[in-house]
Design a protein around this motif. Structure first.
Motif, mmCIF file in Angstrom:
data_model
loop_
_atom_site.group_PDB
_atom_site.id
_atom_site.type_symbol
_atom_site.label_atom_id
_atom_site.label_comp_id
_atom_site.label_asym_id
_atom_site.label_seq_id
_atom_site.Cartn_x
_atom_site.Cartn_y
_atom_site.Cartn_z
ATOM 1 N N UNK A 1 1.056 -1.452 0.339
ATOM 2 C CA UNK A 1 0.151 -0.287 0.190
ATOM 3 C C UNK A 1 0.680 1.391 0.366
ATOM 4 N N UNK A 2 2.085 1.400 -0.577
ATOM 5 C CA UNK A 2 3.287 2.046 -0.237
ATOM 6 C C UNK A 2 2.926 3.149 -1.275
ATOM 7 N N UNK B 1 9.579 7.702 -0.656
ATOM 8 C CA UNK B 1 8.328 6.314 -0.330
ATOM 9 C C UNK B 1 8.100 6.169 0.665
ATOM 10 N N UNK B 2 7.031 6.629 1.184
ATOM 11 C CA UNK B 2 6.041 6.585 2.048
ATOM 12 C C UNK B 2 4.893 5.758 2.155
ATOM 13 N N UNK B 3 4.633 5.266 3.376
ATOM 14 C CA UNK B 3 3.155 4.618 3.800
ATOM 15 C C UNK B 3 2.235 5.370 4.952
ATOM 16 N N UNK B 4 1.392 5.067 4.448
ATOM 17 C CA UNK B 4 -0.042 6.184 5.690
ATOM 18 C C UNK B 4 -1.379 5.102 6.985
ATOM 19 N N UNK B 5 -1.266 5.886 7.195
ATOM 20 C CA UNK B 5 -1.587 5.059 8.145
ATOM 21 C C UNK B 5 -3.176 5.341 8.802
ATOM 22 N N UNK B 6 -4.435 5.775 8.890
ATOM 23 C CA UNK B 6 -4.651 6.940 9.482
ATOM 24 C C UNK B 6 -4.903 7.975 9.168
ATOM 25 N N UNK C 1 -2.244 9.364 8.275
ATOM 26 C CA UNK C 1 -0.863 10.345 8.797
ATOM 27 C C UNK C 1 0.082 9.563 8.112
ATOM 28 N N UNK C 2 1.544 9.763 8.155
ATOM 29 C CA UNK C 2 2.321 9.257 7.318
ATOM 30 C C UNK C 2 2.788 8.078 8.142
ATOM 31 N N UNK C 3 3.091 7.103 8.273
ATOM 32 C CA UNK C 3 3.719 5.782 9.377
ATOM 33 C C UNK C 3 4.873 6.366 8.933
ATOM 34 N N UNK C 4 5.094 5.545 7.399
ATOM 35 C CA UNK C 4 7.145 5.608 7.579
ATOM 36 C C UNK C 4 7.205 6.597 6.178
ATOM 37 N N UNK C 5 8.490 6.778 6.014
ATOM 38 C CA UNK C 5 8.563 8.282 5.293
ATOM 39 C C UNK C 5 10.745 8.131 4.987
ATOM 40 N N UNK D 1 3.252 11.078 -2.833
ATOM 41 C CA UNK D 1 3.426 9.955 -2.919
ATOM 42 C C UNK D 1 2.311 9.859 -1.765
ATOM 43 N N UNK D 2 2.625 10.958 -1.221
ATOM 44 C CA UNK D 2 0.456 10.761 -0.120
ATOM 45 C C UNK D 2 -0.419 10.274 -1.057
#
Lengths: 806, 287
Positions: free
Chosen positions: B178-179, B201-206, B208-212, B282-283
């Protein structure tokens, strides 16, 4: 008549004459890789030459040591200025009346100047040899900024001119001064400025750039010692002129010099002049008795053979409050580099810059041009331009926009108000030209309607408001350009090269079976002459264009011509072709009258032959007349059907056009987006609309490149920092905008077919359209004039300076 | 534009290539796609006496999954990356970036290995390798070893490659399905190096950015991992203030050279904008 009889339309169509979108016949070989270029030529025993070049912009040459180079396997000779002095060729004359070093004679004056010529059995060995030639330099202070060239304490560049207080074009007022050229009524112009209600003054620079044809400059020279004949195959836009130059400077009888321009991969003015490579290859061939090839690489082309522009134009316009122009005053600082190697007609050191009054009815004007020397590559060639017309058009078209801004008037409205009116033609300009014809108002209004100019201005106002509210970071600009060109050099009364009048020529030979060959003094470099010249003849004499072979570029077979540049081919050679064809037709009419047993006056022309007036079934086709010319001509008439015409034009032609560029600029990055570009050209009679469209596309692409990033730039030490296609902006199809083309037709009244020439119009008119769009985009933030090129970082810098990031 | 003399070698195995390079020493250069080396040779700025062409070695090409990793042979061309479904679905940022490298002719010949191993700060792929946590497999006279991309780059054209070593493959750990990703590259024209570019490259959760992870191209003598900038966005919804903070943190570590693309100030300024735009794009792609 039965059903098989072709209709008039079918007969007409079969000719593929003028007005027909005939496909380019030369493309059959070009698209299959079967063109024949100089570098395709391989002669038995052929040697290769290449240059040792100067790393310095200004230095004394203390010594040249070739010892190690001569030990490299395959290296046969290293030619230096000392070698050339033995044949009196260390220096050569330029077309501008200056002299130029062929190889460094005591000093070098620009980076990459030719210092020694290494001759070897192959190109690799030649380059290996170059790396072994040891040159000892003593660097000298450089002059790069043209505005400092005439400082009292500026370094002396041209020591060879010491004590010479005048040059080819009059007095020199400083050791780095080449010439001063003035034209116009100074007192009247000064008076107009003294009483002007509104004035503008701006230093408008047209930066140094380069024609950069895809095929670089090159030649093969082959001297036959037994016959005493020199053959030169080269990328020459003007092969006959090269032959004459060689005869004059090498003292070889002109009939023993064979100059051949094979297919040429673009010229754009780069291939008009004579370069050290040609001289060195010829001398090397004479010395070795073998053919010698010289092929320039891209870096050499960009840094050593003829740049263009580098004009710094202090521009003043006087006007009334209502926006009627009353005077124009321009002073130009013209940077010629180390040698004045312009390829202008002899009497015109600043070309036809006096077309600078443009499309407007200026009651008075005055121009002064100061040519200067700097430590840069020599030249000042007309890059897709009729001799400084590009600079002039940029100067006046920027000037008019600046004036409009000052008056608070719309730039299109200001132009409409000041145009020369249709009833004023032929129009005598304040700077001495006689404009042959024009209808500027119609062209301008057609452009404005086609793009919905009023709507675009409304959109721009909305965009500006949104920008001020912070809703967008893009600004929008409209770049209007209305240019008048002066092309078709030229009438012998004011144009010559080395004393040779700038006529052009055509010889037509019709063969018995109704096909023929036309040899022309012009030389295509991609313009499509083989296609269009045949179309003129097809219409004139009723023989299908497919049955006419066009040949150019071989000085042994083509009649003497002054070559192809300055959009002169159609105005001058095109006229010679029509006149030669008319001679053919006149003789054909006599033969037809004899065969049809009527009086000549009883015949009338009908598409592809003659018919007897009132007796439409009694006809003789041109094809049949060709046959008759070889077996049954009237008594007393010489057999055969051939004609030659040398055409000395009575005047120049004056193509014009209305262009507009719609552009958005992202102020955060400076990145621009060309949203729309519309180009209306009036080149008089249109010979091949498809080729015209192609010419316009090509010229606009060059204009886009020049305005938006292409430059030859030097650092403070005189190093070229844009010497390859990595940094010299050469747009690809991806960057190139979409072009919309349009036209009006105002035929030239003095040209046999009414044609005016079009090749250079889009470069001339395109640059101001792009630059005006950028300037227009920023103007509401408070700028008056932003110098080219308008590449991304400079646009960002402008935005920053205007306080966009505050 | 004519190179000096050189000898040409075409080994058939990695072992032979390593042996040749070790034996010939400093005067030998391995040849992959040649798009950096050959122009330098034509200008005689590089004058190797020996070229060791790697095209004859089977096994240096190809893209395969290896457990949780994707392994790409060093001689895999940019064109082959673009044609690969594995890349398109699992490492789409590589696909997006390869499309921004020069033109199709160059991409038919240019290799991923050459792009990452040459140490040219203008090359696009090294910043991606930092962002993706890639590991390079090197083979040399002393055997093979693995090195993280983040340890590889030491200066312009200086890398961790020891004499005689060649890069044989690149391993990239799988990225969360899901990145979101983006490579923002500002260039003057097709074929140009970046004026500035940023890889995200990032991941989102709720929301908000979870990893980036953020990488930078051509803004320093080596590719950069903009760690402070990435940390600044984690836990945020990429509001305007955060984006500004992240861009400033990225700009703080940039030290580009002034060249025809623009002065230092401009290149840093647009570098910050590339970071902002890459984060936003990315987001928007992350699910």
């Amino acid at each position: 008549m039965n059903d098989m009889t072709p209709t008039r339309e079918q007969r007409e169509a079969k000719l593929e004459g003028m007005g027909c979108k005939r496909k380019r016949v030369e493309d059959i070989r070009f698209t299959q890789g079967k063109g024949n270029y100089v570098d395709d030529l391989k002669l038995p025993g052929m040697l290769h030459g290449d240059f040792v070049r100067s790393p310095h912009a200004h230095a004394r040459v203390k010594s040249i040591n070739s010892e190690e180079a001569l030990k490299v396997p395959g290296v046969l000779a290293v030619i230096t200025a000392e070698t050339l002095k033995t044949v009196n060729l260390a220096w050569m004359p330029t077309l501008a009346g200056d002299v130029q070093m062929v190889l460094a004679d005591g000093k070098v004056l620009f980076q990459n100047q030719e210092v020694a010529f290494v001759v070897a059995t192959d190109r690799y060995a030649a380059d290996d040899g170059i790396n072994k030639v040891v040159v000892e330099y003593e660097p000298l202070p450089v002059v790069i900024d043209p505005f400092k060239a005439m400082d009292a304490d500026a370094p002396v560049l041209r020591e060879d001119l010491a004590g010479k207080t005048s040059g080819a074009h009059g007095p020199r007022k400083h050791h780095n001064h080449v010439f001063e050229w003035t034209i116009g009524d100074k007192d009247l112009t000064d008076a107009a400025f003294n009483k002007a209600e509104v004035k503008i003054k701006e230093m408008i620079s047209y930066h140094r750039t380069h024609p950069s044809p895809l095929e670089t400059c090159q030649c093969v020279c082959s001297f036959d010692k037994i016959r005493g004949e020199l053959s030169i195959w080269g990328t020459f836009q003007a092969p006959h002129v090269i032959r004459t130059v060689v005869a004059l400077i090498a003292k070889i009888p002109e009939h023993k010099i064979h100059v051949i321009s094979p297919d040429i991969g673009g010229g754009f003015g780069n291939k008009v002049g004579a370069y050290p490579g040609y001289i060195c290859a010829a001398v090397a061939s004479i010395v070795t008795g073998k053919p010698v090839k010289w092929v320039e690489d891209r870096i050499e082309n960009l840094t050593a053979t003829s740049f263009a522009r580098d004009y710094h134009m202090t521009t003043e316009i006087a006007a009334t409050k209502e926006g009627k122009v009353t005077g124009l005053r321009v002073h130009v600082l013209a940077d010629h580099g180390a040698f004045d190697a312009c390829a202008d007609p002899s009497k015109w050191p600043a070309g036809f810059f006096n077309i600078v009054t443009g499309s407007y009815d200026f009651p008075t004007a005055h121009v002064a041009v100061d040519g200067i020397y700097t430590n840069k590559a020599p030249g000042g060639v007309a890059y897709r331009c009729s001799f400084r017309v590009t600079e002039a058009a940029y100067c006046i078209e920027r000037g008019m926009d600046i004036l409009a801004q000052k008056l608070g008037m719309d730039p299109a409205e200001l132009r409409l108000k000041n145009f020369i009116k249709p009833e004023q033609f032929p129009y005598h300009s304040a700077l001495g030209w006689e404009y042959d014809s024009g209808d500027y108002h119609t062209a301008m209004k057609k452009m404005m309607e086609s793009v919905d100019y009023a709507g675009l201005r409304k959109e721009q106002a909305a965009q500006r408001a949104a920008f001020k509210r912070g809703e967008t970071r893009e600004i929008m600009g409209l770049g209007v350009s209305f240019f008048t060109e002066i092309v078709g050099a030229g009438p012998s009364k004011n144009c010559d090269i080395l004393g040779i009048a700038m006529f052009d020529s055509c010889e037509i030979r019709m063969h018995p079976t109704g096909a023929g060959i036309a040899r022309v003094g012009s030389k295509s470099q991609g313009q499509g002459h083989e296609t269009t010249w045949a179309q003129i003849i097809a219409t004139e004499i009723g023989i299908p264009a497919d049955d006419i072979m066009v040949e150019e570029g071989n000085t042994d077979t083509a009649p003497y011509g002054l070559g192809t540049y300055g959009s002169r081919s159609t105005p001058v050679a095109g006229a010679a072709i029509a006149m030669a064809a008319r001679k053919i037709k006149a003789k054909a009419q006599m033969i037809a009258a004899y065969k049809l047993e009527v009086h000549e006056g009883d015949l009338e022309w009908d598409i592809d032959g003659f018919r007897v007036k009132g007796l439409p079934e009694k006809t003789m086709s041109m094809k049949d007349i060709c046959w008759a010319a070889y077996n049954s001509v009237p008594p007393g008439m010489e057999p055969g059907l051939e004609a030659v015409s040398y055409y000395d034009p009575p005047n120049m032609t004056y193509p014009f056009g209305a262009y507009i560029c719609v552009m958005n600029i992202d102020v955060d990055t400076g990145v621009y987006r060309i949203r729309r570009f519309y180009a209306l050209d009036d080149c008089g009679t249109r010979i091949n609309p498809m080729i015209i469209e192609g010419q316009v596309h090509g010229g606009l692409t060059e204009a886009f490149a020049i305005a938006m990033g292409q430059e030859i730039r030097y650092d403070d030490e005189g190093n070229v920092v844009t010497g390859s296609f990595m940094d010299f902006f050469m747009p690809t199809a991806v960057e190139t905008p979409h072009w919309e083309t349009d036209f009006t037709v105002t035929p030239s009244p003095h040209h046999p077919i009414g044609a005016k020439g079009v090749g250079e119009s889009p470069n001339v008119g395109g640059v101001p359209a792009f630059s005006n769009a950028v300037n227009d985009a920023f103007s509401f933030l408070g700028s008056t004039h932003i110098q080219m090129p308008h590449d991304y970082w400079r646009n960002w810098r402008t935005a920053k300076e205007l306080g966009v990031f505050a | 534009m004519i190179p000096g003399p050189f000898s040409y070698h075409r080994p058939a195995s990695v072992a032979d290539a390593v042996k040749l390079l070790s034996k010939l020493g400093d005067e030998a250069r391995p040849l992959a796609g040649g798009h950096s080396l050959v122009p330098m040779m034509k200008l005689r700025l590089a004058t190797p006496e020996h070229l060791v062409d790697l095209h004859g070695i089977a096994g240096l090409k190809g893209i395969r999954r290896d457990g949780n990793k994707i392994v790409i042979g060093a001689m895999t061309t940019q064109h082959e990356l673009l044609a690969s479904d594995v890349i398109k679905t699992s490492l789409p940022i590589l696909h997006e970036t390869a499309l921004l490298i020069a033109d199709p002719q160059v991409r038919y010949r240019g290799t991923l290995g050459g792009n990452v191993a040459n140490g040219d700060p203008g090359n696009d792929m090294p910043a991606l390798m930092l962002v993706l946590g890639a590991v390079y497999r090197l083979e040399g006279p002393g055997g093979g070893r693995d090195i993280a991309a983040s340890e590889f780059y030491q200066g312009a054209y200086f890398t961790a490659l020891e004499p005689g070593e060649i890069l044989t493959s690149i391993s990239i750990p799988a990225v969360a399905a899901a990145h979101g990703y983006a490579y923002e590259k500002l260039k003057r024209k097709v074929g140009d190096y970046a004026t500035a570019a940023a890889a995200v490259v990032l991941t989102m959760a709720g929301g908000k950015v979870a990893t980036c992870a953020i990488g930078l191209t051509n803004l320093h003598e080596t590719p950069l991992l903009a760690t402070d900038a990435a940390n600044a966005v984690i836990g945020t919804s990429l509001d305007a203030a955060t984006l500004k903070k992240a861009a400033a943190a990225a700009v703080a570590i940039m030290s580009p050279a002034a060249d025809a693309r623009g002065p230092v100030e401009y290149r840093k300024h647009v570098g910050g904008i590339m970071v902002t735009r890459a984060l936003q794009r990315a987001a928007a792609r992350a699910s």
